[in-house]
Scaffold this motif. Structure first.
Motif, PDB file in Angstrom:
ATOM      1  N   UNK A   1      28.409  54.353 -59.598  1.00  0.00           N
ATOM      2  CA  UNK A   1      28.018  54.475 -60.998  1.00  0.00           C
ATOM      3  C   UNK A   1      28.628  55.743 -61.589  1.00  0.00           C
ATOM      4  N   UNK A   2      29.207  55.637 -62.782  1.00  0.00           N
ATOM      5  CA  UNK A   2      29.772  56.799 -63.453  1.00  0.00           C
ATOM      6  C   UNK A   2      28.663  57.743 -63.852  1.00  0.00           C
ATOM      7  N   UNK A   3      28.973  59.055 -63.968  1.00  0.00           N
ATOM      8  CA  UNK A   3      27.945  60.016 -64.361  1.00  0.00           C
ATOM      9  C   UNK A   3      27.291  59.612 -65.675  1.00  0.00           C
ATOM     10  N   UNK A   4      25.995  59.759 -65.758  1.00  0.00           N
ATOM     11  CA  UNK A   4      25.266  59.423 -66.969  1.00  0.00           C
ATOM     12  C   UNK A   4      24.049  60.292 -67.073  1.00  0.00           C
ATOM     13  N   UNK A   5      23.062  59.852 -67.855  1.00  0.00           N
ATOM     14  CA  UNK A   5      21.823  60.603 -67.992  1.00  0.00           C
ATOM     15  C   UNK A   5      21.117  60.696 -66.645  1.00  0.00           C
ATOM     16  N   UNK A   6      20.488  61.843 -66.355  1.00  0.00           N
ATOM     17  CA  UNK A   6      19.793  61.969 -65.063  1.00  0.00           C
ATOM     18  C   UNK A   6      18.819  60.832 -64.800  1.00  0.00           C
ATOM     19  N   UNK A   7      18.063  60.423 -65.831  1.00  0.00           N
ATOM     20  CA  UNK A   7      17.018  59.433 -65.585  1.00  0.00           C
ATOM     21  C   UNK A   7      17.588  58.084 -65.170  1.00  0.00           C
ATOM     22  N   UNK A   8      18.771  57.726 -65.655  1.00  0.00           N
ATOM     23  CA  UNK A   8      19.314  56.419 -65.254  1.00  0.00           C
ATOM     24  C   UNK A   8      19.715  56.414 -63.786  1.00  0.00           C
ATOM     25  N   UNK A   9      20.082  57.583 -63.258  1.00  0.00           N
ATOM     26  CA  UNK A   9      20.382  57.672 -61.826  1.00  0.00           C
ATOM     27  C   UNK A   9      19.091  57.676 -61.009  1.00  0.00           C
ATOM     28  N   UNK A  10      18.061  58.343 -61.518  1.00  0.00           N
ATOM     29  CA  UNK A  10      16.794  58.430 -60.789  1.00  0.00           C
ATOM     30  C   UNK A  10      16.141  57.068 -60.607  1.00  0.00           C
ATOM     31  N   UNK A  11      16.215  56.203 -61.627  1.00  0.00           N
ATOM     32  CA  UNK A  11      15.494  54.927 -61.572  1.00  0.00           C
ATOM     33  C   UNK A  11      16.272  53.853 -60.822  1.00  0.00           C
ATOM     34  N   UNK A  12      17.519  54.121 -60.468  1.00  0.00           N
ATOM     35  CA  UNK A  12      18.384  53.102 -59.868  1.00  0.00           C
ATOM     36  C   UNK A  12      17.977  52.791 -58.429  1.00  0.00           C
ATOM     37  N   UNK A  13      18.058  51.519 -58.072  1.00  0.00           N
ATOM     38  CA  UNK A  13      17.801  51.067 -56.695  1.00  0.00           C
ATOM     39  C   UNK A  13      18.962  50.192 -56.245  1.00  0.00           C
ATOM     40  N   UNK A  14      19.044  49.967 -54.956  1.00  0.00           N
ATOM     41  CA  UNK A  14      20.068  49.083 -54.403  1.00  0.00           C
ATOM     42  C   UNK A  14      19.444  48.171 -53.356  1.00  0.00           C
ATOM     43  N   UNK A  15      20.022  46.986 -53.215  1.00  0.00           N
ATOM     44  CA  UNK A  15      19.495  45.999 -52.272  1.00  0.00           C
ATOM     45  C   UNK A  15      19.745  46.421 -50.833  1.00  0.00           C
ATOM     46  N   UNK A  16      18.850  45.960 -49.951  1.00  0.00           N
ATOM     47  CA  UNK A  16      18.989  46.149 -48.508  1.00  0.00           C
ATOM     48  C   UNK A  16      19.029  44.770 -47.857  1.00  0.00           C
ATOM     49  N   UNK A  17      20.178  44.092 -47.916  1.00  0.00           N
ATOM     50  CA  UNK A  17      20.247  42.706 -47.415  1.00  0.00           C
ATOM     51  C   UNK A  17      19.889  42.573 -45.943  1.00  0.00           C
ATOM     52  N   UNK A  18      20.075  43.650 -45.175  1.00  0.00           N
ATOM     53  CA  UNK A  18      19.732  43.574 -43.763  1.00  0.00           C
ATOM     54  C   UNK A  18      18.223  43.589 -43.530  1.00  0.00           C
ATOM     55  N   UNK A  19      17.459  44.011 -44.572  1.00  0.00           N
ATOM     56  CA  UNK A  19      15.998  44.044 -44.479  1.00  0.00           C
ATOM     57  C   UNK A  19      15.390  42.767 -45.049  1.00  0.00           C
ATOM     58  N   UNK A  20      15.981  42.264 -46.143  1.00  0.00           N
ATOM     59  CA  UNK A  20      15.459  41.061 -46.781  1.00  0.00           C
ATOM     60  C   UNK A  20      16.114  40.854 -48.121  1.00  0.00           C
ATOM     61  N   UNK A  21      16.068  39.623 -48.619  1.00  0.00           N
ATOM     62  CA  UNK A  21      16.729  39.311 -49.877  1.00  0.00           C
ATOM     63  C   UNK A  21      16.126  40.081 -51.050  1.00  0.00           C
ATOM     64  N   UNK A  22      14.841  40.390 -50.978  1.00  0.00           N
ATOM     65  CA  UNK A  22      14.170  41.109 -52.052  1.00  0.00           C
ATOM     66  C   UNK A  22      13.703  42.482 -51.579  1.00  0.00           C
ATOM     67  N   UNK A  23      14.527  43.145 -50.798  1.00  0.00           N
ATOM     68  CA  UNK A  23      14.229  44.497 -50.335  1.00  0.00           C
ATOM     69  C   UNK A  23      15.221  45.468 -50.966  1.00  0.00           C
ATOM     70  N   UNK A  24      14.703  46.610 -51.428  1.00  0.00           N
ATOM     71  CA  UNK A  24      15.518  47.584 -52.142  1.00  0.00           C
ATOM     72  C   UNK A  24      15.181  48.990 -51.655  1.00  0.00           C
ATOM     73  N   UNK A  25      16.076  49.921 -51.940  1.00  0.00           N
ATOM     74  CA  UNK A  25      15.804  51.324 -51.660  1.00  0.00           C
ATOM     75  C   UNK A  25      16.382  52.170 -52.784  1.00  0.00           C
ATOM     76  N   UNK A  26      15.983  53.435 -52.829  1.00  0.00           N
ATOM     77  CA  UNK A  26      16.476  54.340 -53.866  1.00  0.00           C
ATOM     78  C   UNK A  26      17.977  54.537 -53.711  1.00  0.00           C
ATOM     79  N   UNK A  27      18.690  54.505 -54.844  1.00  0.00           N
ATOM     80  CA  UNK A  27      20.138  54.677 -54.816  1.00  0.00           C
ATOM     81  C   UNK A  27      20.513  56.146 -54.733  1.00  0.00           C
TER      82      UNK A  27
END
Length: 325
Positions: free
Chosen positions: A1-27
């Motif tokens: 992700x390109x640099x942006x407002x701090x809050x947009x980076x803080x709220x971002x998550x990413x999928x963890x396909x090795x854990x489950x289809x609907x599993x996410x963690x902090x980006x």
């Protein structure tokens, strides 16, 4: 992700396909985010909404989140914080997700530390839709009087003067200040301290510290997650402000402060977190070591109510203080 407002980076998550289809963690690593050793509760609220939003169609927007903080969550733990999303229901107009955040090592790696029920509504069933505008009620409580102030009228000197009127100087007690940096630009105004705690008010102009990225600004899920982050910043401070004698200077009489439950209602799915808002906080009840807090937020330009928050927090004083909470 390109640099942006701090809050947009803080709220971002990413999928963890090795854990489950609907599993996410902090980006973004939690060690790069505010909150010190303990993870800031607003991050959990925001990232849970981001995770849940990733499991619904793009025209479904969150309208409420009811969260419970179960265990302390630490930023220094080597174990990942995993958001597991359960698809409770999917209807034509509404959807519900249950988010369980887990953190731990070994036998405790699946320990649930935070839970949130996140509810969604299809956008074309909302009051802003021309298809249904004639068939729904559309109103909202008006914003408080801004006393003739606007955000640009709150200079750093006036900001320091306003904050100096607060009892004590502890960061928990004071509202956020725009001169302190962080995810949001806070411009406090119109504080009201009264004999009765329930008559006290804390008000601020607030918006994202930086404009959101052009590609991000139009995404409702990011803006609503950003408001969830905002909703928890220094919220417990209103209970301290409303009870200065019991709390003591610099909150010296506080032995414990933590959020137990946090409820958010979003009234406008098209809110923009980098536009000026008016925020008012109050407290209505204290007892058994708990306080009940309230917050309403309006769009400054339109005067429309965009978010309502209620939170129940643990707030304990030294045994010899004689709390009236």
């Amino acid at each position: 992700m390109a640099p942006g407002a701090p809050v947009e980076r803080y709220v971002a998550v990413q999928r963890l396909p090795d854990v489950g289809i609907d599993a996410f963690t902090n980006k973004e690593p939690f060690t790069r985010q505010p909150g010190g050793r303990a993870i800031f509760g607003g991050l959990l609220l925001a990232q849970a909404i981001s995770a849940a939003s990733a499991t619904v169609p793009t025209n479904f927007h969150v309208y409420s989140s009811h969260a419970t903080f179960i265990q302390p969550v630490t930023a220094t733990s080597k174990a990942k914080l995993v958001y597991r999303v359960e698809r409770i229901s999917d209807g034509r107009s509404f959807a519900t997700r249950l988010v369980c955040a887990t953190q731990g090592d070994g036998d405790r790696q699946d320990l649930c530390v935070f839970m949130a029920t996140v509810s969604f509504q299809r956008d074309d069933t909302g009051p802003s839709s021309s298809k249904t505008a004639a068939n729904v009620l559309d109103y909202g409580h008006p914003p408080p009087d801004t006393d003739g102030f606007g955000p640009d009228d709150i200079s750093e000197d006036l900001n320091r003067q306003i904050l100096a009127d607060f009892s004590g100087s502890d960061a928990l007690l004071r509202p956020p200040s725009f001169s302190e940096g962080g995810a949001f630009d806070w411009r406090p105004f119109g504080f009201k301290q009264a004999k009765d705690p329930w008559d006290c008010r804390v008000r601020s102009f607030v918006r994202s510290q930086e404009p959101l990225s052009h590609s991000i600004r139009s995404l409702p899920a990011v803006n609503l997650a950003a408001l969830a982050y905002l909703s928890d910043e220094s919220l417990i401070g209103i209970a301290m402000y409303a009870n200065p004698k019991q709390v003591g200077k610099g909150t010296r009489n506080i032995t414990m402060a933590a959020t137990l439950n946090h409820k958010i209602w979003f009234h406008d799915p098209h809110v923009k977190a980098d536009e000026w808002m008016v925020l008012e906080r109050s407290t209505s009840s204290g007892g058994n070591g708990r306080v009940l807090l309230h917050q309403q937020t309006w769009n400054l330009g339109t005067g429309r109510l965009i978010m309502t928050v209620e939170a129940e927090c643990l707030l304990r004083l030294k045994a010899d203080v004689g709390s009236k909470l």
